[in-house]
Design a protein around this motif. Structure first.
Motif, mmCIF file in Angstrom:
data_model
loop_
_atom_site.group_PDB
_atom_site.id
_atom_site.type_symbol
_atom_site.label_atom_id
_atom_site.label_comp_id
_atom_site.label_asym_id
_atom_site.label_seq_id
_atom_site.Cartn_x
_atom_site.Cartn_y
_atom_site.Cartn_z
ATOM 1 N N UNK A 3 -15.586 11.633 -7.226
ATOM 2 C CA UNK A 3 -14.540 10.634 -7.022
ATOM 3 C C UNK A 3 -14.146 10.422 -5.578
ATOM 4 N N UNK A 4 -14.249 11.445 -4.739
ATOM 5 C CA UNK A 4 -13.806 11.302 -3.355
ATOM 6 C C UNK A 4 -14.765 10.470 -2.503
ATOM 7 N N UNK A 5 -15.913 10.066 -3.085
ATOM 8 C CA UNK A 5 -16.854 9.233 -2.349
ATOM 9 C C UNK A 5 -16.541 7.741 -2.479
ATOM 10 N N UNK A 6 -15.647 7.404 -3.405
ATOM 11 C CA UNK A 6 -15.358 5.995 -3.668
ATOM 12 C C UNK A 6 -14.138 5.512 -2.891
ATOM 13 N N UNK A 7 -14.099 4.181 -2.659
ATOM 14 C CA UNK A 7 -12.929 3.586 -2.018
ATOM 15 C C UNK A 7 -13.140 3.221 -0.567
ATOM 16 N N UNK A 8 -14.184 3.723 0.043
ATOM 17 C CA UNK A 8 -14.499 3.385 1.436
ATOM 18 C C UNK A 8 -15.994 3.555 1.650
ATOM 19 N N UNK A 9 -16.510 2.886 2.678
ATOM 20 C CA UNK A 9 -17.930 3.006 2.958
ATOM 21 C C UNK A 9 -18.690 1.714 2.776
ATOM 22 N N UNK A 10 -19.781 1.774 2.005
ATOM 23 C CA UNK A 10 -20.716 0.658 1.851
ATOM 24 C C UNK A 10 -20.599 0.035 0.453
ATOM 25 N N UNK A 11 -21.204 -1.145 0.249
ATOM 26 C CA UNK A 11 -21.009 -1.883 -1.015
ATOM 27 C C UNK A 11 -21.425 -1.091 -2.258
ATOM 28 N N UNK A 12 -20.628 -1.288 -3.321
ATOM 29 C CA UNK A 12 -20.845 -0.617 -4.603
ATOM 30 C C UNK A 12 -20.725 -1.655 -5.710
ATOM 31 N N UNK A 13 -21.811 -1.867 -6.466
ATOM 32 C CA UNK A 13 -21.826 -2.825 -7.574
ATOM 33 C C UNK A 13 -21.298 -2.122 -8.823
ATOM 34 N N UNK A 14 -20.206 -2.636 -9.375
ATOM 35 C CA UNK A 14 -19.526 -1.999 -10.496
ATOM 36 C C UNK A 14 -19.951 -2.605 -11.831
ATOM 37 N N UNK A 15 -19.536 -1.932 -12.904
ATOM 38 C CA UNK A 15 -19.726 -2.438 -14.268
ATOM 39 C C UNK A 15 -19.127 -3.836 -14.390
ATOM 40 N N UNK A 16 -17.928 -4.018 -13.853
ATOM 41 C CA UNK A 16 -17.254 -5.325 -13.966
ATOM 42 C C UNK A 16 -18.021 -6.425 -13.258
ATOM 43 N N UNK A 17 -18.647 -6.112 -12.136
ATOM 44 C CA UNK A 17 -19.440 -7.121 -11.422
ATOM 45 C C UNK A 17 -20.544 -7.679 -12.306
ATOM 46 N N UNK A 18 -21.116 -6.819 -13.146
ATOM 47 C CA UNK A 18 -22.192 -7.241 -14.042
ATOM 48 C C UNK A 18 -21.628 -7.902 -15.296
ATOM 49 N N UNK A 19 -20.628 -7.279 -15.889
ATOM 50 C CA UNK A 19 -20.078 -7.778 -17.149
ATOM 51 C C UNK A 19 -19.494 -9.180 -17.004
#
Length: 398
Positions: free
Chosen positions: A252-268
């Motif tokens: 969990x501590x890797x999320x919220x900053x950094x590089x782009x992350x494609x989520x479930x919602x982006x696909x759904x």
């Protein structure tokens, strides 16, 4: 909208989402109002579903149905009339409701049985408000939004506004009348929209499976959901036209900053991936290579608590540099020159695959679409020039 009258007296309340309440109203912890109902073994009761749009409904009324006659229902939970049920992965989106039916539901749902004399429909309305769904999100646990879960252990620590019973009844009567009038108006407009959408979907789906040349020879597919298709088109299992890869699993501590992350919602929510995704993750070079997001990739939702959310596809039309994708997704990377990305967008988002996924996926505590099942999906492949024609035609009918 008619302005409602204020109460003559209010009292201060020391809580973060409410600062005052009318005299006679209470702010109570949910554990004082509800207990969790966990009753199993009622395998002959009808199946119920918890939806965002309609609350608790009969599964027979769900648009996409799954034959569950051979499933082990011994662990399904009983819901009684007057209970409130919520989808613990979607409570923060409003997937909950007051049940007017007796039946059984997925073991993944949380069933609330009132402990005190209340009008449960009042809480149905309150729990579905924007402020309460946001409040629920704060008590839900998970690495990212797609994995948030509100267990009863955490729900019972939340607080709810509890008016006197006569006030609850008055609120419910008022909202029932208002929502009925609004729903009648919406239904008329929705029917018009449905007719237009049905016409559009019919055009697209017919074009997807039959092409634009009405004079070409057709053959009947052995897959009933595909039906007839041009003789010169091929059908191949997905395993023979591309490779599959599950998404990244990270702390969990890797999320919220950094590089782009494609989520479930982006696909759904999208037939094609947005070029500017909101999610961020601290990914390393190897992860960015393994879970890259390139033009032509097709992403499928692979896990959910409801059959309706399985196998939704979104196609990447523009490479998202340095991006990785969520663990609740499967990426299909087609071989070169087999599928044109714009054709993939319409083909894999069309309804013709829904029957296949609904028939084949397993529902235990969650619905799961594995790589083996996805790889066995029959895919209808026209020649490239016809793929381009179909994309242009489908786009013009959007």
């Amino acid at each position: 909208m008619t302005k409602l009258q204020a109460y003559p007296k209010y009292k201060p309340v020391d809580y973060d989402y409410v600062k005052e309440l009318p005299v006679g109203w209470q702010l109570l912890p949910n554990i004082a109002i509800f207990q969790e109902r966990i009753e199993r073994g009622f395998i002959d009761e009808e199946l119920l579903s918890v939806t965002i749009g309609k609350g608790v409904i009969r599964q027979a009324d769900v648009d996409i149905k799954k034959d569950s006659s051979n499933e082990d229902k011994s662990k399904y939970k009983l819901i009684k009339v007057g209970d409130i049920a919520y989808n613990k992965m979607r409570m923060w989106q409003g997937a909950l409701g007051y049940s007017q039916h007796k039946g059984i539901s997925s073991p993944a749902y949380v069933i609330l049985n009132p402990k005190m004399k209340i009008n449960p429909k009042y809480f149905h309305y309150m729990f579905r408000t924007g402020f309460y769904t946001n409040y629920s999100k704060r008590f839900s646990y998970g690495i990212v939004d797609d994995q948030l879960s509100l267990r009863y252990t955490h729900f019972k620590r939340m607080y709810s506004i509890v008016p006197p019973l006569e006030t609850q009844n008055a609120v419910v009567d008022y909202l029932d009348r208002k929502t009925k009038k609004i729903q009648e108006f919406i239904s008329k407009k929705e029917r018009l929209v449905e007719l237009l959408e049905e016409e559009m979907d019919d055009i697209i789906n017919y074009t997807i499976t039959n092409g634009l040349n009405r004079d070409c020879e057709l053959v009947t597919s052995k897959y009933e959901w595909i039906g007839n298709h041009p003789k010169h088109w091929s059908i191949k299992r997905l395993r023979f036209i591309g490779s599959c890869q599950n998404g990244i699993s990270a702390a969990g501590d890797k999320f919220g900053k950094g590089l782009p992350f494609v989520s479930y919602s982006d696909v759904y929510k999208n037939s094609s991936l947005p070029t500017d995704v909101e999610g961020l993750i601290n990914s390393n070079k190897k992860e960015r290579e393994n879970y890259s997001v390139k033009r032509g990739d097709v992403f499928f939702t692979r896990t959910s608590e409801t059959i309706e959310e399985i196998g939704f596809a979104s196609t990447c039309l523009t490479t998202i540099e340095n991006a990785v994708f969520a663990g609740f997704l499967i990426r299909v990377r087609p071989k070169k020159d087999i599928l044109i990305p714009e054709y993939s967008e319409y083909y894999f988002r069309s309804i013709i695959h829904r029957a296949y996924f609904v028939k084949e996926v397993d529902l235990v505590t969650r619905v799961s679409l594995g790589q083996d099942l996805l790889k066995s999906l029959p895919v209808l492949i026209p020649p490239n020039d016809e793929q381009k024609q179909k994309f242009n035609y489908a786009s013009s009918n959007r």
